[in-house]
Design a protein around this motif. Structure first.
Motif, PDB file in Angstrom:
ATOM      1  N   UNK A   1      10.928 -12.333 -22.164  1.00  0.00           N
ATOM      2  CA  UNK A   1      11.975 -13.311 -22.441  1.00  0.00           C
ATOM      3  C   UNK A   1      13.250 -12.643 -22.934  1.00  0.00           C
ATOM      4  N   UNK A   2      14.387 -13.229 -22.546  1.00  0.00           N
ATOM      5  CA  UNK A   2      15.697 -12.792 -23.032  1.00  0.00           C
ATOM      6  C   UNK A   2      16.483 -14.036 -23.450  1.00  0.00           C
ATOM      7  N   UNK A   3      17.632 -13.821 -24.060  1.00  0.00           N
ATOM      8  CA  UNK A   3      18.482 -14.908 -24.511  1.00  0.00           C
ATOM      9  C   UNK A   3      19.352 -15.508 -23.431  1.00  0.00           C
ATOM     10  N   UNK A   4      19.314 -14.971 -22.235  1.00  0.00           N
ATOM     11  CA  UNK A   4      20.110 -15.491 -21.122  1.00  0.00           C
ATOM     12  C   UNK A   4      19.168 -16.018 -20.043  1.00  0.00           C
ATOM     13  N   UNK A   5      19.621 -17.046 -19.321  1.00  0.00           N
ATOM     14  CA  UNK A   5      18.811 -17.547 -18.214  1.00  0.00           C
ATOM     15  C   UNK A   5      18.629 -16.458 -17.166  1.00  0.00           C
ATOM     16  N   UNK A   6      17.380 -16.258 -16.743  1.00  0.00           N
ATOM     17  CA  UNK A   6      17.034 -15.301 -15.700  1.00  0.00           C
ATOM     18  C   UNK A   6      16.056 -15.997 -14.749  1.00  0.00           C
ATOM     19  N   UNK A   7      16.214 -15.757 -13.452  1.00  0.00           N
ATOM     20  CA  UNK A   7      15.286 -16.265 -12.451  1.00  0.00           C
ATOM     21  C   UNK A   7      14.218 -15.195 -12.222  1.00  0.00           C
ATOM     22  N   UNK A   8      12.959 -15.589 -12.321  1.00  0.00           N
ATOM     23  CA  UNK A   8      11.826 -14.688 -12.105  1.00  0.00           C
ATOM     24  C   UNK A   8      11.013 -15.224 -10.936  1.00  0.00           C
ATOM     25  N   UNK A   9      10.552 -14.329 -10.066  1.00  0.00           N
ATOM     26  CA  UNK A   9       9.786 -14.744  -8.894  1.00  0.00           C
ATOM     27  C   UNK A   9       8.605 -13.823  -8.642  1.00  0.00           C
ATOM     28  N   UNK A  10       7.640 -14.330  -7.902  1.00  0.00           N
ATOM     29  CA  UNK A  10       6.663 -13.489  -7.223  1.00  0.00           C
ATOM     30  C   UNK A  10       6.336 -14.163  -5.900  1.00  0.00           C
ATOM     31  N   UNK A  11       6.010 -13.357  -4.913  1.00  0.00           N
ATOM     32  CA  UNK A  11       5.691 -13.841  -3.577  1.00  0.00           C
ATOM     33  C   UNK A  11       4.245 -13.468  -3.274  1.00  0.00           C
ATOM     34  N   UNK A  12       3.525 -14.380  -2.633  1.00  0.00           N
ATOM     35  CA  UNK A  12       2.139 -14.081  -2.276  1.00  0.00           C
ATOM     36  C   UNK A  12       1.794 -14.746  -0.952  1.00  0.00           C
ATOM     37  N   UNK A  13       0.790 -14.176  -0.284  1.00  0.00           N
ATOM     38  CA  UNK A  13       0.287 -14.700   0.980  1.00  0.00           C
ATOM     39  C   UNK A  13      -1.230 -14.799   0.852  1.00  0.00           C
ATOM     40  N   UNK A  14      -1.766 -16.010   0.718  1.00  0.00           N
ATOM     41  CA  UNK A  14      -3.217 -16.125   0.554  1.00  0.00           C
ATOM     42  C   UNK A  14      -3.967 -15.687   1.810  1.00  0.00           C
ATOM     43  N   UNK A  15      -5.106 -15.067   1.610  1.00  0.00           N
ATOM     44  CA  UNK A  15      -5.937 -14.615   2.722  1.00  0.00           C
ATOM     45  C   UNK A  15      -6.960 -15.670   3.123  1.00  0.00           C
ATOM     46  N   UNK A  16      -6.921 -16.817   2.453  1.00  0.00           N
ATOM     47  CA  UNK A  16      -7.778 -17.951   2.774  1.00  0.00           C
ATOM     48  C   UNK A  16      -7.040 -19.218   2.349  1.00  0.00           C
TER      49      UNK A  16
END
Length: 189
Positions: free
Chosen positions: A141-156
């Motif tokens: 966490x920081x004091x400024x707005x930040x966009x956090x992401x992760x990308x995934x591709x399910x195998x099922x």
């Protein structure tokens, strides 16, 4: 997504007071099976489940408030792990070999030494929810707005997934602001 509310009535008739509680269930439909309901918290916590783990973190609690730009969570009594306190949605569905991006925009103030929160996708494959491989991210966490992401591709195909924001180990007094928590997709790799 299904959200249960308890309504408490106070009735006064001929000088006598009676109390009555009624459970009201609101069901919200997803436009797309992988979509998050109420992703911008415009309807406060509707569609979301709040989990304060009392077995591993007795007395853990936080204050939740609707803000102009989302939701705020202020830690009152913390646990010792992120997952001891979380908000999540269940019943999210993902299709095998499609690519999805989980995105959250947040900031915090009154930060103490413990600044790490987690976003995590877990799948129910018949034996309870377990973290899905490569579908989580620790966030400092920081004091400024930040966009956090992760990308995934399910195998099922994932027919009953849970997407959550885990914050149970931040310091008492820390206030987290979540602008939105969403899923973008699918896009085929």
């Amino acid at each position: 997504g299904r959200t249960d509310f308890l309504l408490n009535y106070v009735l006064e008739v001929d000088g006598k007071v009676a109390y009555h509680t009624r459970r009201v269930t609101v069901t919200m439909e997803r436009a797309k099976q992988w979509q998050i309901i109420n992703e911008g918290f415009d309807s406060w916590l509707a569609g979301w489940t709040v989990d304060m783990n009392q077995t591993n973190a007795p007395g853990s609690s936080a204050n939740f408030n609707q803000e102009t730009d989302g939701l705020s969570i202020e830690m009152v009594k913390k646990g010792s792990a992120n997952w001891h306190m979380q908000i999540f949605q269940v019943g999210v569905r993902f299709v095998k070999n499609e690519t999805y991006t989980v995105e959250i925009r947040l900031k915090a103030d009154s930060l103490g030494a413990n600044k790490v929160v987690t976003i995590e996708l877990a799948a129910n494959l018949g034996s309870g929810f377990t973290p899905y491989p490569n579908a989580a991210k620790n966030i400092t966490l920081t004091g400024e707005y930040v966009v956090h992401t992760f990308t995934f591709t399910p195998t099922q195909d994932l027919t009953s997934a849970r997407l959550g924001f885990q914050f149970g180990n931040v310091n008492v007094g820390t206030k987290i602001y979540i602008d939105y928590f969403t899923i973008i997709g699918p896009t085929t790799e």
